[in-house]
Scaffold this motif. Structure first.
Motif, PDB file in Angstrom:
ATOM      1  N   PRO A 245      -9.440   4.963   3.277  1.00 36.66           N
ATOM      2  CA  PRO A 245      -9.581   4.855   5.042  1.00 36.66           C
ATOM      3  C   PRO A 245      -8.872   6.190   5.230  1.00 36.66           C
ATOM      4  CG  PRO A 245      -7.583   3.796   3.649  1.00 36.66           C
ATOM      5  CD  PRO A 245      -8.314   3.899   2.889  1.00 36.66           C
TER       6      PRO A 245
ATOM      7  N   PHE B 142      -6.095   7.584   8.121  1.00 40.46           N
ATOM      8  CA  PHE B 142      -5.246   6.930   9.357  1.00 40.46           C
ATOM      9  C   PHE B 142      -4.765   7.823  10.115  1.00 40.46           C
ATOM     10  CE2 PHE B 142      -2.516   5.389   5.197  1.00 40.46           C
ATOM     11  CZ  PHE B 142      -3.182   4.758   4.937  1.00 40.46           C
TER      12      PHE B 142
ATOM     13  N   ARG C 215       2.917  -4.891   5.166  1.00 41.90           N
ATOM     14  CA  ARG C 215       1.524  -3.979   5.202  1.00 41.90           C
ATOM     15  C   ARG C 215       1.518  -3.078   3.843  1.00 41.90           C
ATOM     16  NH1 ARG C 215      -0.129  -0.258   9.856  1.00 41.90           N
ATOM     17  NH2 ARG C 215       1.312   1.014   8.983  1.00 41.90           N
TER      18      ARG C 215
ATOM     19  N   ARG D 282       0.826  10.037  -3.359  1.00 38.06           N
ATOM     20  CA  ARG D 282      -0.173   8.816  -3.363  1.00 38.06           C
ATOM     21  C   ARG D 282       0.391   8.156  -4.522  1.00 38.06           C
ATOM     22  NH1 ARG D 282      -3.224   9.956  -7.595  1.00 38.06           N
ATOM     23  NH2 ARG D 282      -2.179  12.132  -7.341  1.00 38.06           N
TER      24      ARG D 282
ATOM     25  N   SER E 195       5.253  -0.502   5.014  1.00 40.94           N
ATOM     26  CA  SER E 195       5.652  -1.326   6.567  1.00 40.94           C
ATOM     27  C   SER E 195       6.428  -2.900   5.885  1.00 40.94           C
ATOM     28  CB  SER E 195       5.035  -1.902   7.614  1.00 40.94           C
ATOM     29  OG  SER E 195       4.458  -0.396   8.056  1.00 40.94           O
TER      30      SER E 195
ATOM     31  N   TYR F 245       5.131   6.344   6.437  1.00 33.78           N
ATOM     32  CA  TYR F 245       4.383   7.592   5.781  1.00 33.78           C
ATOM     33  C   TYR F 245       4.675   8.940   4.687  1.00 33.78           C
ATOM     34  CZ  TYR F 245       1.488   5.264   9.283  1.00 33.78           C
ATOM     35  OH  TYR F 245       1.149   3.840  10.088  1.00 33.78           O
TER      36      TYR F 245
ATOM     37  N   GLU G 226      -0.130   1.049   0.346  1.00 27.17           N
ATOM     38  CA  GLU G 226      -1.739   1.847   0.434  1.00 27.17           C
ATOM     39  C   GLU G 226      -1.536   3.640   0.995  1.00 27.17           C
ATOM     40  OE1 GLU G 226      -4.267   0.033   3.566  1.00 27.17           O
ATOM     41  OE2 GLU G 226      -2.393   0.269   5.399  1.00 27.17           O
ATOM     42  N   THR G 227      -2.484   3.828   0.369  1.00 28.28           N
ATOM     43  CA  THR G 227      -2.969   5.241   0.205  1.00 28.28           C
ATOM     44  C   THR G 227      -4.170   5.281   0.835  1.00 28.28           C
ATOM     45  OG1 THR G 227      -1.958   5.739  -1.812  1.00 28.28           O
ATOM     46  CG2 THR G 227      -3.348   7.060  -0.991  1.00 28.28           C
ATOM     47  N   GLY G 228      -4.046   6.229   1.631  1.00 26.65           N
ATOM     48  CA  GLY G 228      -5.666   6.539   2.449  1.00 26.65           C
ATOM     49  C   GLY G 228      -5.358   8.012   2.745  1.00 26.65           C
ATOM     50  N   LEU G 229      -6.222   8.751   3.984  1.00 29.76           N
ATOM     51  CA  LEU G 229      -5.892  10.568   4.311  1.00 29.76           C
ATOM     52  C   LEU G 229      -5.666  10.664   6.166  1.00 29.76           C
ATOM     53  CD1 LEU G 229      -9.524  10.592   3.001  1.00 29.76           C
ATOM     54  CD2 LEU G 229      -7.545  11.303   1.681  1.00 29.76           C
TER      55      LEU G 229
ATOM     56  N   ARG H  21       1.176   5.083   2.822  1.00 30.19           N
ATOM     57  CA  ARG H  21       2.168   4.220   4.137  1.00 30.19           C
ATOM     58  C   ARG H  21       2.242   2.817   3.379  1.00 30.19           C
ATOM     59  NH1 ARG H  21      -2.172   2.711   8.639  1.00 30.19           N
ATOM     60  NH2 ARG H  21      -3.178   1.401   7.408  1.00 30.19           N
TER      61      ARG H  21
ATOM     62  N   THR I 111      -3.756  13.333   1.000  1.00 29.10           N
ATOM     63  CA  THR I 111      -3.629  12.123   0.749  1.00 29.10           C
ATOM     64  C   THR I 111      -2.174  11.545   1.086  1.00 29.10           C
ATOM     65  OG1 THR I 111      -2.442  12.418  -1.084  1.00 29.10           O
ATOM     66  CG2 THR I 111      -5.003  11.857  -0.979  1.00 29.10           C
ATOM     67  N   VAL I 112      -1.941  10.247   1.605  1.00 29.75           N
ATOM     68  CA  VAL I 112      -0.643  10.295   2.453  1.00 29.75           C
ATOM     69  C   VAL I 112      -0.595   7.889   1.402  1.00 29.75           C
ATOM     70  CG1 VAL I 112       0.550   9.115   4.572  1.00 29.75           C
ATOM     71  CG2 VAL I 112      -0.222  11.634   4.357  1.00 29.75           C
TER      72      VAL I 112
END
Lengths: 137, 356, 192
Positions: free
Chosen positions: B87, B89, A29, A76, A60, A72, A32-35, A58, A55-56
């Motif tokens: 998105p 998390f 996975r 970015r 895998s 995580y 990818e950057t998300g929040l 993650r 911004t985080v």
């Protein structure tokens, strides 16, 4: 994982150059950057509230030997997240763990501790020393 | 409110955008600003954009400042828009400001508090005189002095008061807070929801409201119990792991404003607190937030609700500068049709008034 | 966790394509959509059903499923969704065996009917034509759909669901790489 989250990709890659090559991996996975919604507590110690997002990134991965690693990391940097996930997987292998700790994690942790110590020393220099003014009266 | 679609202005818009880009760049003979320069040298602008954009990412905030030509409300707007493309998390564990790696920590209520007063990188005590030395480029300041650190803990001032029973305690709670980015505000809004709104609220608006409480619009006798600024660790529990991990460190500023409370039939007189917490180094904002938070607690503390800063609807509906700018600036959009009807109505009224 | 298989190969475009297919399916109830990009989902998840959940579910949507622990781990990992044991608490549900009672699921409120649950059902067969006669919004005259593997009594439950309008749940039927949708407004009759 906290050490890898605080290190940038270049710092991790530099340390990895001195370590035995990591096994190949596939991405399960991401990266990818998300929040992540960052929370505080009212009054500092009461009920949680939503402070704002951050911004985080993650990632895998699964190594050829089957070990799965997750990461995580704030920000970015996709490369940082992927390297951290691969290391997370590799560190689960008791045979690899000591050398990776010694060549990658510990030097990074030391650099971070040195940076924190320098900041603490600057803060200490701005600590106010009060003198009693009784003799002035 | 009615808008009409306006066609035929495409070329004009393109030309306006091209001119904007040219103006943004400024004189091409001068070097362009890099994001690293903005992040490093306009750090407080970056912090303000993160706080009001409600998204912690220094690099994105620096880009927003550059793109917005230094218009910080426009920059916060850009950051808010960007965050909607990502998105979510999940939510972090609440950050532990008690365990902050402190760069600044002051108290106006206790001179010699455990851990001491740490001034940190502050404008306080500077002479507010323009420093023309900065106008001459190329100088690198001397490294800041360092001093031996001691491992003294830095307990919160509010904790010291609480030990004596003089400070109203925060009831421990792990209630999942509501999120105003996911559901619309409704009233009365509970304190966690109010704090979220204030944390992303406009610094100028909150500053003026906080000021109004000091000048008598609201019953406030505030003291800065403590301001602390520094790095806190953020922990997040990924659902697939089932235990929390450290995902990084962020800088925050916290303000505990101590306020008198006259007591009630059931409670002895004691101190209560207003609380401010913001992303980055944002002391003025944290202080203003703490003043307004305390003012908004009037109703729950049984105080009269008379002043603007105590009025939840007034404060929470108007503190968001992205919403405010959207509604104010929409007045620029064509209102040709409704203005036409106003024109006709005024003409009719004048005819009736003058003609008969 | 070590047996985890990947989700969408290219998450953003694959989820967008699936979302588009779902929109089409919801807008034209009973029309069968085929998904091209499918995740490597573990049994007993059907590829289309897994794709729908990866597209719709996230950290803010509680999911209920009867698909067992391996599928739950996979969903938790790739969709990041919380899993709930009580069907009534779920925003999305995936039934691979029998159906949960429709009346017990979140049906939204009169004020906010969109807060209702969506039930994804894996069925044995899904073909255009024959079987049911569908009418309602999004259908000019009638659509025909052949569904195999739904429990007896489903049509009565579905009629009761429709009677709660604007409240009610929506249904997505999945078989292999195919899906069809039944929004709460669709009426179903058995046609010979």
């Amino acid at each position: 994982m906290g050490v890898l989250a605080r290190a940038d990709a270049d710092a991790i890659a530099t340390r990895l150059a001195d370590a035995p090559a990591l096994p190949r991996h596939i991405r399960l996975r991401g990266p990818e950057t998300g929040l992540v919604m960052t929370r505080g507590r009212q009054g500092g110690d009461g009920a949680p509230f939503n402070l704002g997002e951050m911004t985080v990134t993650r990632c895998s991965v699964r190594l050829a030997d089957g070990a799965v690693g997750h990461a995580y990391v704030a920000g970015r940097d996709a490369r940082q997240a992927e390297l951290a996930a691969v290391l997370d997987a590799a560190l689960q292998d008791p045979a690899r763990r000591p050398v990776l700790l010694a060549t990658v994690i510990e030097p990074l942790a030391e650099a971070q501790a040195a940076h924190a110590a320098r900041e603490a020393a600057k803060a200490a220099a701005t600590r106010v020393e009060f003198f009693t003014m009784a003799t002035m009266r | 409110m009615a808008y009409v679609a306006v066609k035929g202005s495409e070329r004009a818009i393109e030309a306006a955008h091209a001119w904007l880009a040219e103006e943004r760049r400024g004189d091409p003979a001068l070097p362009e600003l890099s994001l690293a320069q903005i992040e490093g040298q306009l750090g407080l602008a970056v912090d303000r954009v993160m706080a009001e954009g409600a998204c912690h990412d220094r690099g994105l905030a620096a880009l927003a400042v550059k793109q917005a030509r230094g218009d910080l409300i426009e920059a916060a707007f850009l950051l808010r828009a960007y965050r909607t493309t990502l998105p979510r998390f999940g939510a972090s564990r609440p950050v532990e400001t008690g365990g902050m790696r402190i760069r600044r920590r002051i108290s106006a209520t206790y001179k010699e508090l455990p851990g001491g007063q740490v001034l940190g990188p502050t404008f306080d005590y500077t002479h507010r005189l323009l420093d023309f030395a900065l106008a001459a480029e190329g100088s690198v300041p001397e490294p800041a002095p360092e001093a031996a650190t001691d491992a003294a803990a830095m307990p919160r001032v509010t904790g010291l008061l609480a030990q004596e029973g003089l400070m109203a305690p925060e009831p421990p709670s792990e209630v999942e807070p509501r999120d105003l980015t996911r559901e619309p505000l409704d009233f009365p809004a509970e304190r966690p929801l109010r704090l979220q709104a204030l944390a992303r609220g406009d610094e100028g608006f909150l500053l003026s409201l906080g000021y109004s409480t000091q000048r008598g619009y609201g019953n406030a006798h505030p003291f800065v119990g403590e301001i602390r600024m520094g790095a806190v660790t953020v922990e997040f529990e990924p659902p697939e792991l089932g235990f929390p991990i450290e995902i990084g460190e962020i800088t925050v500023t916290e303000c505990q404003m101590v306020n008198q409370f006259a007591g009630s039939k059931t409670e002895l007189p004691q101190f209560t607190r207003g609380y401010g917490l913001v992303f980055g180094q944002g002391e003025r904002k944290a202080m203003a937030m703490a003043l307004v938070d305390r003012a908004l607690r009037a109703a729950e503390l049984g105080e009269p609700v008379e002043a603007p800063a105590q009025d939840q609807e007034f404060v929470l509906y108007h503190c968001d500068n992205v919403e405010a700018t959207g509604f104010v600036e929409h007045l620029k959009l064509p209102h040709y049709v409704d203005f036409q009807s106003e024109l006709e109505k005024i003409r009719l009224l004048r005819r009736e008034a003058g003609g008969e | 966790m070590n047996g985890l298989t990947p989700g969408f190969a290219d998450p953003v475009p694959d989820a967008q394509a699936c979302f588009r297919a779902l929109l089409e399916a919801m807008a034209r109830p009973g029309r069968v959509e085929r998904l091209a990009a499918l995740p490597e989902a573990p049994a007993p998840l059907a590829p289309a059903a897994a794709a729908v959940l990866l597209t719709l579910a996230d950290a803010e949507t509680p999911v209920w499923t009867d698909a067992g622990p391996v599928a739950e781990d996979w969903l938790r990992f790739h969709a990041g969704c919380p899993l709930v044991a009580e069907p009534g608490l779920a925003g999305f549900l995936l039934a691979t065996g029998g159906l949960p009672a429709l009346a017990a699921l979140e049906a939204g409120t009169e004020e906010e009917p969109h807060r209702s649950a969506t039930l994804i059902v894996q069925v044995a067969g899904l073909e255009l034509g024959g079987g049911w006669r569908l009418t309602g919004p999004g259908i000019e005259r009638e659509h025909r759909l052949q569904v195999e593997g739904l429990p007896r009594g489903f049509l009565a439950d579905w009629a009761a669901n429709g009677a709660r309008f604007p409240r009610g749940i929506d249904l997505v039927l999945c078989a292999g790489n195919r899906l069809a949708a039944l929004p709460r407004t669709t009426r179903i009759e058995e046609a010979g």
